[in-house]
Design an enzyme around this catalytic site. Sequence first.
Site, PDB file in Angstrom:
ATOM      1  N   GLU A  81       0.825  -1.204   0.000  1.00 46.67           N
ATOM      2  CA  GLU A  81       0.000   0.000   0.000  1.00 46.67           C
ATOM      3  C   GLU A  81       0.858   1.252   0.000  1.00 46.67           C
ATOM      4  O   GLU A  81       2.010   1.227   0.418  1.00 46.67           O
ATOM      5  CB  GLU A  81      -0.892   0.007   1.250  1.00 46.67           C
ATOM      6  CG  GLU A  81      -1.866  -1.162   1.265  1.00 46.67           C
ATOM      7  CD  GLU A  81      -2.702  -1.215   2.531  1.00 46.67           C
ATOM      8  OE1 GLU A  81      -2.881  -0.169   3.183  1.00 46.67           O
ATOM      9  OE2 GLU A  81      -3.176  -2.307   2.860  1.00 46.67           O
ATOM     10  N   CYS A 318      -0.004   6.497   8.000  1.00 49.99           N
ATOM     11  CA  CYS A 318       1.252   5.745   7.944  1.00 49.99           C
ATOM     12  C   CYS A 318       1.357   4.827   9.146  1.00 49.99           C
ATOM     13  O   CYS A 318       1.005   5.203  10.247  1.00 49.99           O
ATOM     14  CB  CYS A 318       2.440   6.688   7.995  1.00 49.99           C
ATOM     15  SG  CYS A 318       2.560   7.658   6.544  1.00 49.99           S
TER      16      CYS A 318
HETATM   17  N1  SAH Z   1       9.853   0.447   9.685  1.00 52.17           N
HETATM   18  C1  SAH Z   1       9.975   1.867   9.655  1.00 52.17           C
HETATM   19  C2  SAH Z   1       8.981   2.593   8.768  1.00 52.17           C
HETATM   20  C3  SAH Z   1       7.562   2.141   8.691  1.00 52.17           C
HETATM   21  S1  SAH Z   1       6.414   2.539   9.982  1.00 52.17           S
HETATM   22  C4  SAH Z   1       9.989   2.427  11.069  1.00 52.17           C
HETATM   23  O1  SAH Z   1       9.852   1.673  12.012  1.00 52.17           O
HETATM   24  O2  SAH Z   1      10.183   3.641  11.222  1.00 52.17           O
HETATM   25  C5  SAH Z   1       6.305   4.277  10.084  1.00 52.17           C
HETATM   26  C6  SAH Z   1       6.015   4.770  11.501  1.00 52.17           C
HETATM   27  O3  SAH Z   1       4.679   4.470  11.920  1.00 52.17           O
HETATM   28  C7  SAH Z   1       6.917   4.154  12.542  1.00 52.17           C
HETATM   29  O4  SAH Z   1       7.314   5.156  13.450  1.00 52.17           O
HETATM   30  C8  SAH Z   1       5.988   3.175  13.233  1.00 52.17           C
HETATM   31  O5  SAH Z   1       6.439   2.801  14.498  1.00 52.17           O
HETATM   32  C9  SAH Z   1       4.699   3.934  13.243  1.00 52.17           C
HETATM   33  N2  SAH Z   1       3.487   3.133  13.442  1.00 52.17           N
HETATM   34  C10 SAH Z   1       3.297   1.825  13.234  1.00 52.17           C
HETATM   35  N3  SAH Z   1       2.023   1.460  13.518  1.00 52.17           N
HETATM   36  C11 SAH Z   1       1.385   2.596  13.895  1.00 52.17           C
HETATM   37  C12 SAH Z   1       0.049   2.884  14.291  1.00 52.17           C
HETATM   38  N4  SAH Z   1      -0.891   1.953  14.326  1.00 52.17           N
HETATM   39  N5  SAH Z   1      -0.248   4.171  14.595  1.00 52.17           N
HETATM   40  C13 SAH Z   1       0.679   5.143  14.522  1.00 52.17           C
HETATM   41  N6  SAH Z   1       1.952   4.932  14.148  1.00 52.17           N
HETATM   42  C14 SAH Z   1       2.306   3.674  13.847  1.00 52.17           C
END
Ligand code: SAH
Length: 334
Positions: A81, A318
Amino acid sequence: MNIFNMTFPALEDYFTERGENKAKAKIVYNHIYRQVGELSENVNKMLKADFDFGNVEILKTSSCLDAVKFLFGLEDDSTVEAVLMRHDYGNALCVSTQVGCNMDCAFCQSGVNKKTRGLHSFEMVLQLLKAEESTGEKISRVTLMGIGEPLDNFDNVMDFISIIGHKHGLALAPRHITISTCGLPKLDELYNISCNLAISLHAPNNSIRSRLMPVNKVYDVERIINFTREYSKVKNKKITLEYVMLAGINDSDECAYELVVLIRGINCYVNLIPYNETSLDFKRSSSDRIKSFYSILIQSGIRATVRREFGGELKAACGQLSSERAQCADKERT
Ligand code: SAH
């Protein structure tokens, strides 16, 4: 070979190896990324013979006022996505870098499906091109915050950044590209690039972070903070520390004060992310809690923002790119 996998130097080599002028790489980049100029019959023939041009298909889009979510189908029938977010300063696309994710963060829906593979660069490039084509809107910023861990697909992500950044193509400036990572040892190799960096910290100490993020065993809080201090000094560049606000887990005033002590004096800022609730067992912090946490940071001289939310109703923000998508894809295909 897919044409959108070709970095500019690789395309130059392609022509040189075939006894052609390497300047043809510029003509091709201009043509495919900027719709400028025509390809000669000869170049057209070569490209048609040697390259694929597609293999990423939009299976579904859902939109609301400020966001459009895309479900993409890939050649091997897996799906990823991306989310286009409309800011007042332009559109940003949140791009996926892997099919599934192996980082296993306790609160993250994307990690529920284990990684099956990293995306090829062309699959990241095509998320961008297809999103532009389908909306008719220009994308001026890219964040690598979709499904996957960019540093777990390092080489392809570096090629992707090189391709979309090249001046004869999409020319996305490094300051308009953000890599978000949970912090893998590869972080230490990022001194050569000038993109923005966001690191998912999410906790002020190892005890909380280890519970939330297994990666903390290999790249812990001290390592992240040392890296942030050093990198921001050497590159003279501010790093973003992401901090997802999880009710009762990491959102207390004590946590805020602990965070202040941890990062004081470092050229960084904290992006507080209101948690998007998923089927997992975590709750979003109340807005009063987020305000209190934020105020402590600001009053202590720490730069901080609370992330604006996009596409909440699409489950599109995101980090919330969901594992429901497999069923969704089946429905759309039939
Ligand atoms: N793997 C990378 C990038 C992808 S996730 C990372 O960990 O940074 C992008 C961001 O969204 C990360 O900070 C992650 O921890 C956060 N994230 C994941 N699930 C989420 C959710 N349900 N609500 C808000 N942020 C979330």
